[in-house]
Scaffold this active site. Structure first.
Site, PDB file in Angstrom:
ATOM      1  N   HIS A 151      -0.912 -20.636  -0.217  1.00  0.00           N
ATOM      2  CA  HIS A 151       0.179 -19.711  -0.253  1.00  0.00           C
ATOM      3  C   HIS A 151       0.567 -19.328  -1.203  1.00  0.00           C
ATOM      4  O   HIS A 151       1.730 -18.432  -1.562  1.00  0.00           O
ATOM      5  CB  HIS A 151       1.114 -20.538   0.897  1.00  0.00           C
ATOM      6  CG  HIS A 151       0.749 -20.471   2.489  1.00  0.00           C
ATOM      7  ND1 HIS A 151      -0.307 -20.680   3.201  1.00  0.00           N
ATOM      8  CD2 HIS A 151       0.971 -19.495   3.457  1.00  0.00           C
ATOM      9  CE1 HIS A 151      -0.790 -21.189   3.801  1.00  0.00           C
ATOM     10  NE2 HIS A 151       0.596 -19.892   4.623  1.00  0.00           N
ATOM     11  N   LEU A 185      11.323   1.705   6.603  1.00  0.00           N
ATOM     12  CA  LEU A 185      10.311   1.885   5.909  1.00  0.00           C
ATOM     13  C   LEU A 185      11.492   3.407   5.687  1.00  0.00           C
ATOM     14  O   LEU A 185      11.157   4.212   6.093  1.00  0.00           O
ATOM     15  CB  LEU A 185       8.985   1.767   5.959  1.00  0.00           C
ATOM     16  CG  LEU A 185       8.444   2.556   4.681  1.00  0.00           C
ATOM     17  CD1 LEU A 185       7.886   1.938   4.200  1.00  0.00           C
ATOM     18  CD2 LEU A 185       6.772   3.897   5.315  1.00  0.00           C
ATOM     19  N   GLU A 240      12.954   2.642  13.569  1.00  0.00           N
ATOM     20  CA  GLU A 240      11.551   3.587  13.285  1.00  0.00           C
ATOM     21  C   GLU A 240      10.678   3.558  14.104  1.00  0.00           C
ATOM     22  O   GLU A 240      10.962   3.156  15.649  1.00  0.00           O
ATOM     23  CB  GLU A 240      11.427   3.296  11.860  1.00  0.00           C
ATOM     24  CG  GLU A 240      10.519   1.953  11.816  1.00  0.00           C
ATOM     25  CD  GLU A 240      10.443   2.107  10.379  1.00  0.00           C
ATOM     26  OE1 GLU A 240       9.795   2.679   9.291  1.00  0.00           O
ATOM     27  OE2 GLU A 240       9.903   0.521  10.020  1.00  0.00           O
ATOM     28  N   TYR A 278       0.863  -1.282   0.322  1.00  0.00           N
ATOM     29  CA  TYR A 278       0.121   0.427  -0.092  1.00  0.00           C
ATOM     30  C   TYR A 278       0.903   1.098   0.032  1.00  0.00           C
ATOM     31  O   TYR A 278       2.326   1.089  -0.016  1.00  0.00           O
ATOM     32  CB  TYR A 278      -0.699  -0.328   1.117  1.00  0.00           C
ATOM     33  CG  TYR A 278      -0.771   0.961   2.562  1.00  0.00           C
ATOM     34  CD1 TYR A 278       0.376  -0.631   3.217  1.00  0.00           C
ATOM     35  CD2 TYR A 278      -0.650   1.461   3.129  1.00  0.00           C
ATOM     36  CE1 TYR A 278       1.163  -0.198   4.256  1.00  0.00           C
ATOM     37  CE2 TYR A 278       0.212   1.830   4.680  1.00  0.00           C
ATOM     38  CZ  TYR A 278       0.752   0.615   4.667  1.00  0.00           C
ATOM     39  OH  TYR A 278       1.352   1.282   6.010  1.00  0.00           O
ATOM     40  N   ARG A 324      -7.694 -20.340  -2.112  1.00  0.00           N
ATOM     41  CA  ARG A 324      -6.968 -20.473  -0.399  1.00  0.00           C
ATOM     42  C   ARG A 324      -5.098 -21.213  -0.696  1.00  0.00           C
ATOM     43  O   ARG A 324      -5.702 -22.403  -0.703  1.00  0.00           O
ATOM     44  CB  ARG A 324      -6.753 -20.353   0.655  1.00  0.00           C
ATOM     45  CG  ARG A 324      -6.241 -19.724   1.796  1.00  0.00           C
ATOM     46  CD  ARG A 324      -6.554 -19.936   2.951  1.00  0.00           C
ATOM     47  NE  ARG A 324      -5.372 -19.813   4.348  1.00  0.00           N
ATOM     48  CZ  ARG A 324      -4.818 -20.879   4.645  1.00  0.00           C
ATOM     49  NH1 ARG A 324      -4.987 -21.763   3.844  1.00  0.00           N
ATOM     50  NH2 ARG A 324      -3.525 -20.188   5.653  1.00  0.00           N
ATOM     51  N   LYS A 383       6.405  -1.082   2.280  1.00  0.00           N
ATOM     52  CA  LYS A 383       5.186  -1.502   2.719  1.00  0.00           C
ATOM     53  C   LYS A 383       4.227  -2.443   2.548  1.00  0.00           C
ATOM     54  O   LYS A 383       3.439  -2.343   1.452  1.00  0.00           O
ATOM     55  CB  LYS A 383       5.485   0.678   1.869  1.00  0.00           C
ATOM     56  CG  LYS A 383       4.233   0.820   3.162  1.00  0.00           C
ATOM     57  CD  LYS A 383       4.705   2.210   2.338  1.00  0.00           C
ATOM     58  CE  LYS A 383       3.192   3.412   2.978  1.00  0.00           C
ATOM     59  NZ  LYS A 383       3.129   3.566   5.026  1.00  0.00           N
TER      60      LYS A 383
END
Ligand code: PMP
Length: 287
Positions: free
Chosen positions: A102, A203, A179, A33, A100, A147
Site C-alpha cells: 500500500h 467533482l 452530483e 485521470y 504490491r 478525479k
C-alpha cells in the site's frame, strides 16, 4: 487509420500498448485521470483541464510528469494521429509499477497513458426528448473532488440507472444534492439557476464552471447553494452536465415528471449559449 494511443513516451497502436500487472493503477486504482472533449481537432478548455489534473495529482501526492507545454504538445500530436475531427481524449496517470504494497514505492516512474476515442455527445434528439434519471444515496468516499481512477462506486451507481433504462443516477448525501454518478447536476426554479457549491463531495466539472460563466455573462440569475432533496424534487428543471454529455435535460426523476415533464425554457437558453460558445472556440482555435 488505427487507434493510436500514448504510453510512457511512445505513440503506438492500441493493441501494442501494454502495462505490467503490477501497475498500481491496476492493483490499487492508485491514479487520476482527465477527459477532454476535442471539437474540430481543438481541445476544449485545455488549460482548465490541465489545472484540474494538477490539482488531482497534488491531492494524491503524485508529481506531474510534464509541464503544461509538454502536455499540450503530446495532446496535439495524439489528436493529429487519430482519425475523427471530434474526439474524447482520456489522460491517465498512475503511481507506476512496483511490488504490491500500500505504501508509496520509492523512485518509481509514473505510468502515463492517453487515448483518443470518437466524441459521442448528447444528440439534438435526446435534448428534445429529455432523459430519465433515478436517485440514490451518495455512498462514495469523502474526496469526490479528486478525479481518481478508482470509480467502483460510480460504476455501480451508474449501472443502477442503466438497469432501469435511465441515463444517470442523481446522488444525495445527508439530504443534499451532490452530483450525478458521472456528471454534475443543475436545477432551475422560477427562472433561477441553482447549483450545489463545490466541495469535497463533488467533482468540480469543467462544464459546471462554463455553465456558471455563461449564466453570469448573459445575466441569468444564479444561486450557488446547498440543495435539499426536496428542492431538487420540486425543481422546474434538472440538467445533467459533463464534457461528453454537454447539457442534457432530465424530464423524469424516479419515475415522476420533473416540472412539466419536458425540456424547459432555461434549458434551451443554456443549450444555445453552450453551442454558440463551442462554435466561437472552434472558429478562433483557442482552447
Ligand atoms: N462529476 C463526476 C462524478 C464525473 O465523472 C464528471 C465527468 N464525467 C463530472 C462530474 C463532470 O465533469 P466535466 O464537466 O469536467 O466533464
Amino acid at each position: 487509420m488505427s487507434q493510436i494511443v500514448y504510453l510512457n513516451g511512445q505513440f503506438l497502436p492500441i493493441a501494442e500498448a501494454k502495462i505490467s500487472v503490477l501497475d498500481r493503477g491496476f492493483i490499487f486504482g492508485d491514479g487520476v485521470y482527465e477527459v477532454i472533449p476535442v471539437y474540430s481537432r481543438h481541445p476544449f478548455r485545455l488549460a482548465e483541464h490541465l489545472r484540474r489534473l494538477q490539482a488531482s495529482l497534488e491531492s494524491i501526492r503524485l508529481p506531474n510528469p510534464y509541464p503544461d507545454t509538454e502536455w499540450t504538445t503530446l495532446i496535439t500530436e495524439l489528436i493529429e494521429k487519430n482519425a475523427t475531427e471530434d474526439q474524447s481524449l482520456y489522460l491517465h496517470i498512475t503511481r507506476g509499477v512496483a511490488p504490491r504494497d500500500h505504501a508509496f514505492p520509492a523512485n518509481t516512474p509514473v505510468t502515463v497513458f492517453m487515448m483518443s476515442n470518437p466524441l459521442i455527445t448528447s444528440t439534438r434528439a435526446q435534448c428534445e426528448t429529455g432523459v430519465a434519471a433515478i436517485s440514490h444515496a451518495d455512498n462514495r468516499w469523502g474526496r469526490c473532488d479528486i478525479k481518481a481512477i478508482a470509480l467502483l462506486p460510480n460504476v455501480l451507481l451508474r449501472q443502477m440507472a442503466v438497469d432501469v433504462g435511465a441515463v444517470e443516477t442523481v446522488l444525495f448525501r445527508d439530504g443534499f444534492l451532490t452530483e450525478g454518478a458521472a456528471s454534475n447536476i443543475f436545477a432551475v426554479k422560477k427562472g433561477v439557476l441553482l447549483a450545489p457549491p463545490k466541495d469535497h463531495h463533488m467533482l468540480a466539472g469543467i462544464t459546471y464552471d462554463l455553465i456558471l460563466e455563461l449564466a453570469e455573462e448573459h445575466k441569468i440569475p444564479v444561486e450557488v447553494r446547498k440543495l435539499t432533496e426536496a428542492r431538487v424534487r420540486a425543481a422546474d428543471e434538472l440538467w445533467i452536465t459533463s464534457s461528453t454529455k454537454e447539457i442534457l435535460p432530465i424530464i423524469q426523476l424516479d419515475g415522476k415528471p420533473v416540472g412539466k415533464g419536458k425540456p424547459g425554457e432555461a434549458f434551451w437558453q443554456m443549450y444555445n449559449l453552450y453551442q454558440d460558445y463551442k462554435q466561437q472556440v472552434m472558429r478562433h482555435a483557442s482552447p
